[in-house]
Scaffold this active site. Structure first.
Site, PDB file in Angstrom:
ATOM      1  N   SER A   1      13.294   1.860  13.171  1.00 58.28           N
ATOM      2  CA  SER A   1      12.359   1.469  14.215  1.00 58.28           C
ATOM      3  C   SER A   1      13.038   0.551  15.224  1.00 58.28           C
ATOM      4  O   SER A   1      14.011  -0.155  14.892  1.00 58.28           O
ATOM      5  CB  SER A   1      11.173   0.715  13.589  1.00 58.28           C
ATOM      6  OG  SER A   1      10.394   0.100  14.587  1.00 58.28           O
TER       7      SER A   1
ATOM      8  N   TYR B   1       8.528  -6.020   8.290  1.00 58.97           N
ATOM      9  CA  TYR B   1       8.838  -4.669   8.792  1.00 58.97           C
ATOM     10  C   TYR B   1      10.206  -4.647   9.470  1.00 58.97           C
ATOM     11  O   TYR B   1      11.010  -3.732   9.257  1.00 58.97           O
ATOM     12  CB  TYR B   1       7.723  -4.283   9.766  1.00 58.97           C
ATOM     13  CG  TYR B   1       7.732  -2.869  10.276  1.00 58.97           C
ATOM     14  CD1 TYR B   1       7.184  -1.825   9.523  1.00 58.97           C
ATOM     15  CD2 TYR B   1       8.246  -2.564  11.538  1.00 58.97           C
ATOM     16  CE1 TYR B   1       7.156  -0.531  10.013  1.00 58.97           C
ATOM     17  CE2 TYR B   1       8.221  -1.282  12.040  1.00 58.97           C
ATOM     18  CZ  TYR B   1       7.680  -0.266  11.274  1.00 58.97           C
ATOM     19  OH  TYR B   1       7.655   1.017  11.774  1.00 58.97           O
TER      20      TYR B   1
HETATM   21  P1  NAP Z   1       1.335   7.042   9.699  1.00 63.28           P
HETATM   22  O1  NAP Z   1       0.742   7.846  10.795  1.00 63.28           O
HETATM   23  O2  NAP Z   1       0.620   5.845   9.205  1.00 63.28           O
HETATM   24  O3  NAP Z   1       1.682   8.026   8.478  1.00 63.28           O
HETATM   25  C1  NAP Z   1       2.267   7.482   7.340  1.00 63.28           C
HETATM   26  C2  NAP Z   1       2.659   8.574   6.377  1.00 63.28           C
HETATM   27  O4  NAP Z   1       3.355   7.954   5.292  1.00 63.28           O
HETATM   28  C3  NAP Z   1       1.492   9.310   5.764  1.00 63.28           C
HETATM   29  O5  NAP Z   1       1.876  10.627   5.490  1.00 63.28           O
HETATM   30  C4  NAP Z   1       1.247   8.528   4.467  1.00 63.28           C
HETATM   31  O6  NAP Z   1       0.631   9.302   3.437  1.00 63.28           O
HETATM   32  C5  NAP Z   1       2.658   8.210   4.085  1.00 63.28           C
HETATM   33  N1  NAP Z   1       2.768   7.032   3.212  1.00 63.28           N
HETATM   34  C6  NAP Z   1       2.422   5.754   3.479  1.00 63.28           C
HETATM   35  N2  NAP Z   1       2.663   4.978   2.413  1.00 63.28           N
HETATM   36  C7  NAP Z   1       3.179   5.790   1.461  1.00 63.28           C
HETATM   37  C8  NAP Z   1       3.600   5.590   0.139  1.00 63.28           C
HETATM   38  N3  NAP Z   1       3.551   4.381  -0.432  1.00 63.28           N
HETATM   39  N4  NAP Z   1       4.052   6.657  -0.570  1.00 63.28           N
HETATM   40  C9  NAP Z   1       4.113   7.889  -0.020  1.00 63.28           C
HETATM   41  N5  NAP Z   1       3.708   8.142   1.247  1.00 63.28           N
HETATM   42  C10 NAP Z   1       3.253   7.097   1.966  1.00 63.28           C
HETATM   43  O7  NAP Z   1       2.775   6.497  10.134  1.00 63.28           O
HETATM   44  P2  NAP Z   1       3.768   6.998  11.299  1.00 63.28           P
HETATM   45  O8  NAP Z   1       3.449   6.265  12.536  1.00 63.28           O
HETATM   46  O9  NAP Z   1       3.835   8.476  11.307  1.00 63.28           O
HETATM   47  O10 NAP Z   1       5.137   6.390  10.757  1.00 63.28           O
HETATM   48  C11 NAP Z   1       6.092   7.178  10.064  1.00 63.28           C
HETATM   49  C12 NAP Z   1       7.387   6.395   9.993  1.00 63.28           C
HETATM   50  O11 NAP Z   1       7.836   6.093  11.319  1.00 63.28           O
HETATM   51  C13 NAP Z   1       7.247   5.044   9.289  1.00 63.28           C
HETATM   52  O12 NAP Z   1       8.408   4.767   8.546  1.00 63.28           O
HETATM   53  C14 NAP Z   1       7.142   4.064  10.438  1.00 63.28           C
HETATM   54  O13 NAP Z   1       7.561   2.790  10.065  1.00 63.28           O
HETATM   55  C15 NAP Z   1       8.075   4.718  11.431  1.00 63.28           C
HETATM   56  N6  NAP Z   1       7.848   4.311  12.823  1.00 63.28           N
HETATM   57  C16 NAP Z   1       6.663   4.557  13.438  1.00 63.28           C
HETATM   58  C17 NAP Z   1       6.485   4.177  14.762  1.00 63.28           C
HETATM   59  C18 NAP Z   1       5.211   4.429  15.510  1.00 63.28           C
HETATM   60  O14 NAP Z   1       5.094   3.951  16.643  1.00 63.28           O
HETATM   61  N7  NAP Z   1       4.255   5.157  14.960  1.00 63.28           N
HETATM   62  C19 NAP Z   1       7.519   3.519  15.437  1.00 63.28           C
HETATM   63  C20 NAP Z   1       8.716   3.282  14.774  1.00 63.28           C
HETATM   64  C21 NAP Z   1       8.873   3.691  13.463  1.00 63.28           C
HETATM   65  P3  NAP Z   1      -0.989   9.138   3.130  1.00 63.28           P
HETATM   66  O15 NAP Z   1      -1.686   9.788   4.265  1.00 63.28           O
HETATM   67  O16 NAP Z   1      -1.199   9.826   1.844  1.00 63.28           O
HETATM   68  O17 NAP Z   1      -1.250   7.665   3.075  1.00 63.28           O
END
Ligand code: NAP
Length: 243
Positions: free
Chosen positions: A141, A154
């Site tokens: 990130s 984080y």
């Molecule tokens: P999200 O929409 O909240 O989706 C999270 C995903 O991770 C879901 O499939 C969830 O499954 C799964 N998950 C969460 N906790 C888990 C656990 N303990 N074990 C297994 N699966 C788990 O998040 P996102 O925005 O797509 O983020 C994905 C990645 O990108 C993360 O690493 C985040 O830090 C990174 N990121 C995101 C952004 C952003 O702006 N969105 C920016 C930089 C980095 P369930 O539905 O079953 O809970």
């Protein structure tokens, strides 16, 4: 033998788009999710409807002992197969100023975003080393590159993923395994839906949040044969937001 890709947190948001992209590239995708079965089924259905191949793997990546057991069960059920592409994507945020951050929020973010990556990567690495083939992509990130206030937990986890990426890439390069990280800025997912979009967008040169599909396109490239000579890199995808 299939080309198997494991996407942790592959059921929603960025992970969902990555699962769809890798399936479209011909990977058999193992879609991991934690608790939202409906979202996981929906992702699986979309892949199958498009002619792709995938399966679900439920499990909490923060519970490494249990999750590794599930991976061992997958391996027993699929003798002769191995995971040739791993996307460490599962992540959560629990934001707070450090002075007010409950210890539990430090631990759960470190367990989910960082410790999971160590244990799962170590598991898949054995077969990758034997087969002399592998792609490991860590979803870091912007927060791990520059640090963001309110995200000591984080930022620490994501910065550590970058450290793993750079160190491991040097350990396994000779075995034709590449290890890279992507560092998204603000992407439209459930994780960012509570943020003040208008305020944050003012600082993004591209004038908008990114889309999960855009991150998936980058991950897909890193997972492809064309990216064989890219390793140990951290690629930002943030609409030009200064890092
Ligand atoms: P999200 O929409 O909240 O989706 C999270 C995903 O991770 C879901 O499939 C969830 O499954 C799964 N998950 C969460 N906790 C888990 C656990 N303990 N074990 C297994 N699966 C788990 O998040 P996102 O925005 O797509 O983020 C994905 C990645 O990108 C993360 O690493 C985040 O830090 C990174 N990121 C995101 C952004 C952003 O702006 N969105 C920016 C930089 C980095 P369930 O539905 O079953 O809970």
């Amino acid at each position: 033998m299939a080309n198997n890709a494991l996407v942790t947190g592959g059921s929603r948001g960025i992970g969902k788009s990555i699962s769809i992209k890798l399936a479209a590239m011909g990977y058999h995708v193992i879609i991991n999710y934690n608790s939202n079965v409906e979202a996981a089924q929906d992702t699986l259905s979309q892949i199958v409807a498009a002619g792709g191949s995938a399966e679900l793997l439920a499990g909490n990546v923060a519970d490494s002992t249990d999750f590794i057991k599930r991976l061992e069960e997958w391996q027993q059920a699929n003798p002769g197969e191995y995971i040739s592409c791993l996307v460490n994507n599962a992540g959560i945020r629990r934001d707070n100023l450090m002075i007010m951050m409950p210890d539990q929020d430090w631990e759960s973010v470190i367990d989910t975003n960082l410790n999971s990556t160590f244990y799962i990567t170590k598991f898949v690495l054995k077969s990758m080393l034997l087969k002399r083939n592998g792609r490991i992509i860590n979803v870091a990130s912007l927060s791990g590159l520059k640090g963001l206030p309110g995200q000591v937990n984080y930022s620490a986890a994501k910065a550590a993923l970058i450290g793993i990426t750079k160190a491991l890439a040097q350990e396994v390069g000779k075995r034709k395994i590449t290890v890279n990280a992507v560092a998204p800025g603000f992407i439209e997912t459930d994780m960012t839906k509570d943020l003040d979009h208008d305020e944050l967008t003012k600082n993004i040169p591209a004038g908008r949040f990114g889309k999960p599909e855009e991150v998936a396109a980058l991950v897909g490239f890193l997972a492809s044969p064309d990216a064989a000579y890219i390793t140990g890199q951290v690629i930002s995808i943030n609409g030009g937001l200064y890092t």
